[in-house]
Motif scaffolding. Structure first.
Motif, PDB file in Angstrom:
ATOM      1  N   ILE A  79       0.850  -1.184   0.000  1.00 12.05           N
ATOM      2  CA  ILE A  79       0.000   0.000   0.000  1.00 12.05           C
ATOM      3  C   ILE A  79       0.889   1.239   0.000  1.00 12.05           C
ATOM      4  N   ALA A  80       0.549   2.200  -0.849  1.00 12.63           N
ATOM      5  CA  ALA A  80       1.329   3.432  -0.930  1.00 12.63           C
ATOM      6  C   ALA A  80       0.509   4.471  -1.685  1.00 12.63           C
ATOM      7  N   PRO A  81       0.795   5.759  -1.471  1.00 12.88           N
ATOM      8  CA  PRO A  81       0.128   6.784  -2.277  1.00 12.88           C
ATOM      9  C   PRO A  81       0.597   6.707  -3.721  1.00 12.88           C
ATOM     10  N   SER A  82      -0.059   7.469  -4.593  1.00 11.75           N
ATOM     11  CA  SER A  82       0.333   7.505  -5.991  1.00 11.75           C
ATOM     12  C   SER A  82       1.822   7.840  -6.112  1.00 11.75           C
ATOM     13  N   MET A  83       2.527   7.093  -6.953  1.00 13.49           N
ATOM     14  CA  MET A  83       3.975   7.242  -7.147  1.00 13.49           C
ATOM     15  C   MET A  83       4.752   6.889  -5.887  1.00 13.49           C
ATOM     16  N   GLY A  84       4.135   6.087  -5.014  1.00 10.68           N
ATOM     17  CA  GLY A  84       4.774   5.749  -3.741  1.00 10.68           C
ATOM     18  C   GLY A  84       5.577   4.473  -3.758  1.00 10.68           C
ATOM     19  N   GLY A  85       5.627   3.786  -4.891  1.00 10.77           N
ATOM     20  CA  GLY A  85       6.507   2.631  -5.005  1.00 10.77           C
ATOM     21  C   GLY A  85       5.843   1.267  -5.030  1.00 10.77           C
ATOM     22  N   LYS A  86       4.500   1.212  -4.908  1.00  7.60           N
ATOM     23  CA  LYS A  86       3.884  -0.128  -4.842  1.00  7.60           C
ATOM     24  C   LYS A  86       3.968  -0.870  -6.168  1.00  7.60           C
TER      25      LYS A  86
ATOM     26  N   LEU B 104       4.198   1.297   2.371  1.00  8.72           N
ATOM     27  CA  LEU B 104       5.516   1.704   1.904  1.00  8.72           C
ATOM     28  C   LEU B 104       5.730   3.202   2.070  1.00  8.72           C
ATOM     29  N   GLU B 105       6.888   3.567   2.607  1.00  3.98           N
ATOM     30  CA  GLU B 105       7.278   4.980   2.719  1.00  3.98           C
ATOM     31  C   GLU B 105       8.649   5.149   2.087  1.00  3.98           C
ATOM     32  N   GLY B 106       8.733   5.992   1.070  1.00  6.58           N
ATOM     33  CA  GLY B 106      10.011   6.237   0.422  1.00  6.58           C
ATOM     34  C   GLY B 106      10.912   7.107   1.280  1.00  6.58           C
TER      35      GLY B 106
ATOM     36  N   MET C 219     -11.477  -6.663   9.478  1.00  3.63           N
ATOM     37  CA  MET C 219     -10.259  -7.018   8.753  1.00  3.63           C
ATOM     38  C   MET C 219      -9.013  -6.643   9.550  1.00  3.63           C
ATOM     39  N   LEU C 220      -9.016  -5.429  10.089  1.00  2.00           N
ATOM     40  CA  LEU C 220      -7.841  -4.945  10.807  1.00  2.00           C
ATOM     41  C   LEU C 220      -7.686  -5.599  12.173  1.00  2.00           C
ATOM     42  N   ASN C 221      -8.741  -6.193  12.679  1.00  2.00           N
ATOM     43  CA  ASN C 221      -8.635  -6.945  13.936  1.00  2.00           C
ATOM     44  C   ASN C 221      -8.000  -8.318  13.727  1.00  2.00           C
ATOM     45  N   SER C 222      -7.945  -8.762  12.470  1.00  2.00           N
ATOM     46  CA  SER C 222      -7.435 -10.112  12.211  1.00  2.00           C
ATOM     47  C   SER C 222      -6.171 -10.138  11.367  1.00  2.00           C
ATOM     48  N   ILE C 223      -5.825  -9.021  10.710  1.00  2.00           N
ATOM     49  CA  ILE C 223      -4.647  -8.993   9.837  1.00  2.00           C
ATOM     50  C   ILE C 223      -3.700  -7.888  10.290  1.00  2.00           C
ATOM     51  N   ARG C 224      -2.437  -8.199  10.361  1.00  2.00           N
ATOM     52  CA  ARG C 224      -1.449  -7.242  10.856  1.00  2.00           C
ATOM     53  C   ARG C 224      -0.999  -6.284   9.756  1.00  2.00           C
ATOM     54  N   VAL C 225      -0.655  -5.061  10.164  1.00  2.00           N
ATOM     55  CA  VAL C 225      -0.254  -4.000   9.247  1.00  2.00           C
ATOM     56  C   VAL C 225       1.139  -3.523   9.639  1.00  2.00           C
ATOM     57  N   PHE C 226       2.010  -3.347   8.654  1.00  2.00           N
ATOM     58  CA  PHE C 226       3.385  -2.955   8.918  1.00  2.00           C
ATOM     59  C   PHE C 226       3.786  -1.758   8.064  1.00  2.00           C
ATOM     60  N   HIS C 227       4.645  -0.924   8.638  1.00  2.00           N
ATOM     61  CA  HIS C 227       5.188   0.252   7.946  1.00  2.00           C
ATOM     62  C   HIS C 227       6.611  -0.068   7.510  1.00  2.00           C
ATOM     63  N   VAL C 228       6.884   0.110   6.216  1.00  2.00           N
ATOM     64  CA  VAL C 228       8.198  -0.223   5.666  1.00  2.00           C
ATOM     65  C   VAL C 228       8.853   1.037   5.111  1.00  2.00           C
ATOM     66  N   LYS C 229      10.064   1.317   5.547  1.00  2.00           N
ATOM     67  CA  LYS C 229      10.827   2.414   4.963  1.00  2.00           C
ATOM     68  C   LYS C 229      11.599   1.873   3.769  1.00  2.00           C
ATOM     69  N   VAL C 230      11.275   2.416   2.596  1.00  2.00           N
ATOM     70  CA  VAL C 230      11.805   1.918   1.327  1.00  2.00           C
ATOM     71  C   VAL C 230      12.784   2.937   0.743  1.00  2.00           C
ATOM     72  N   PRO C 231      14.079   2.636   0.705  1.00  2.00           N
ATOM     73  CA  PRO C 231      15.040   3.565   0.110  1.00  2.00           C
ATOM     74  C   PRO C 231      14.767   3.786  -1.378  1.00  2.00           C
ATOM     75  N   TRP C 232      14.801   5.059  -1.807  1.00  2.00           N
ATOM     76  CA  TRP C 232      14.612   5.377  -3.215  1.00  2.00           C
ATOM     77  C   TRP C 232      15.903   5.082  -3.986  1.00  2.00           C
TER      78      TRP C 232
ATOM     79  N   LEU D  61      16.577  -2.811  -4.415  1.00  2.00           N
ATOM     80  CA  LEU D  61      15.347  -3.591  -4.495  1.00  2.00           C
ATOM     81  C   LEU D  61      15.568  -5.040  -4.054  1.00  2.00           C
ATOM     82  N   ALA D  62      16.712  -5.598  -4.398  1.00  2.00           N
ATOM     83  CA  ALA D  62      16.995  -6.978  -3.988  1.00  2.00           C
ATOM     84  C   ALA D  62      17.019  -7.090  -2.470  1.00  2.00           C
ATOM     85  N   ALA D  63      17.628  -6.100  -1.807  1.00  2.00           N
ATOM     86  CA  ALA D  63      17.663  -6.105  -0.347  1.00  2.00           C
ATOM     87  C   ALA D  63      16.268  -5.941   0.231  1.00  2.00           C
ATOM     88  N   MET D  64      15.449  -5.062  -0.394  1.00  2.00           N
ATOM     89  CA  MET D  64      14.068  -4.862   0.050  1.00  2.00           C
ATOM     90  C   MET D  64      13.286  -6.164  -0.064  1.00  2.00           C
TER      91      MET D  64
END
Length: 294
Positions: free
Chosen positions: A142-149, A216-218, A261-274, A279-282
């Motif tokens: 999940i990411a905003p437009s042009m956010g890397g998804k 995803l956060e760039g 849905m959110l009570n049963s599935i976990r959500v994570f924040h990922v810092k994604v280097p631009w 990408l291989a490391a990501m």
């Protein structure tokens, strides 16, 4: 053809390769034989949005206060095509306009019209996300437009992970679990107007429980790759903007669905280097993390 877990019986041949065999939940007819009384019943509507350099409108026979059985609808893509249907029925009618052809019909029908139709017909709830499988378990980007998804989804596909969805993911509940449904086997890593992109051979074949969401956060190219869990109401801040087609009359049931849905599935924040070189490391970090989730 099968898209969004739905077998489409059509009187027009789409210039697309949709020959994959996947699990089917619904069956829909697509026909050019529009009943005259259906066309004549459409009397009011609204400008819905502007996308792919086209104006899109939604019409009915009444002010929009709900989606009811027997209600006539029309979805118009200016100069390209009109789609008609009756609420509660599984036949969709189309009428090509002056600039419409089979290629454009296929794009608009698959990529934009069907998700809206399926929401209004209470078939699925859609999330705006890229989705792939890691060890047969669906994960969502999940990411905003042009956010890397799209970039992330594309890289995972190229590493052999099955594609679930390039952009819009249908979901539903089965036996208390939230299931991910494959959209169609096309992917657009570089967004071009009115194109589905390239065909992906490795496409998901079955409905599977959603494993995790990754927001995803760039960040700067030399920054550390980190993954942190999001908890509490903050999870709503991540998923709610990515919940498709929240019409006012659908909002109560959609918020209830999202809460479960959110009570049963976990959500994570990922810092994604631009940095494309990382990408291989990501990929390695996210796969390792996904495998660690119990």
């Amino acid at each position: 053809m099968i898209v969004y877990g739905t077998k489409i019986n059509s009187d027009i041949e789409f210039p697309l390769d949709l020959s994959h065999e996947t699990e089917v939940r619904y069956e829909v007819e697509l026909s050019s034989n529009i009943p005259t009384e259906l066309k004549n019943s459409i009397i009011c509507g609204l400008y819905l949005y502007w996308t792919h350099d086209r104006k899109v409108y939604l019409y009915s026979d009444r002010v929009f206060e709900g989606s009811e059985v027997g209600q006539p609808w029309c979805y118009e893509v200016q100069d390209i095509v009109k789609f008609y249907w009756i609420g509660g029925e599984r036949t969709i009618y189309y009428e090509l306009d002056k600039k419409g052809d089979a290629d454009l019909l296929g794009f608009w029908f698959i990529h934009l019209f069907l998700p809206l139709y399926m929401v209004l017909e209470n078939m699925y709830d859609f999330l705006h996300a890229g989705a792939v499988e890691v060890d047969d378990k669906p994960i969502f980007f999940i990411a905003p437009s042009m956010g890397g998804k799209s970039t992330m989804t594309d890289y995972f596909i190229k590493q052999g992970h099955p594609l679930i969805s390039d952009d819009k993911v249908p979901t539903f509940i089965k036996d208390g679990k939230f299931m991910a449904v494959g959209s169609h086997p096309y992917h657009r890593p570089y967004r071009k107007f009115e194109e589905l992109g390239y065909r992906v051979d490795n496409f998901t074949t079955n409905f599977k429980p959603i494993h995790a969401f990754y927001e995803l956060e760039g960040v700067e190219g030399d920054a550390k790759i980190t993954i942190e869990e999001i908890k509490g109401f903050s999870k709503f801040d991540v998923l709610l903007p990515n919940y498709l087609y929240m019409f006012s009359w659908l909002k109560p049931q959609q918020l209830k669905y999202l809460s479960k849905m959110l009570n049963s599935i976990r959500v994570f924040h990922v810092k994604v280097p631009w940095d494309m070189e990382r990408l291989a490391a990501m990929h390695e970090v996210i796969c390792e993390h996904s495998r660690s989730i119990k």
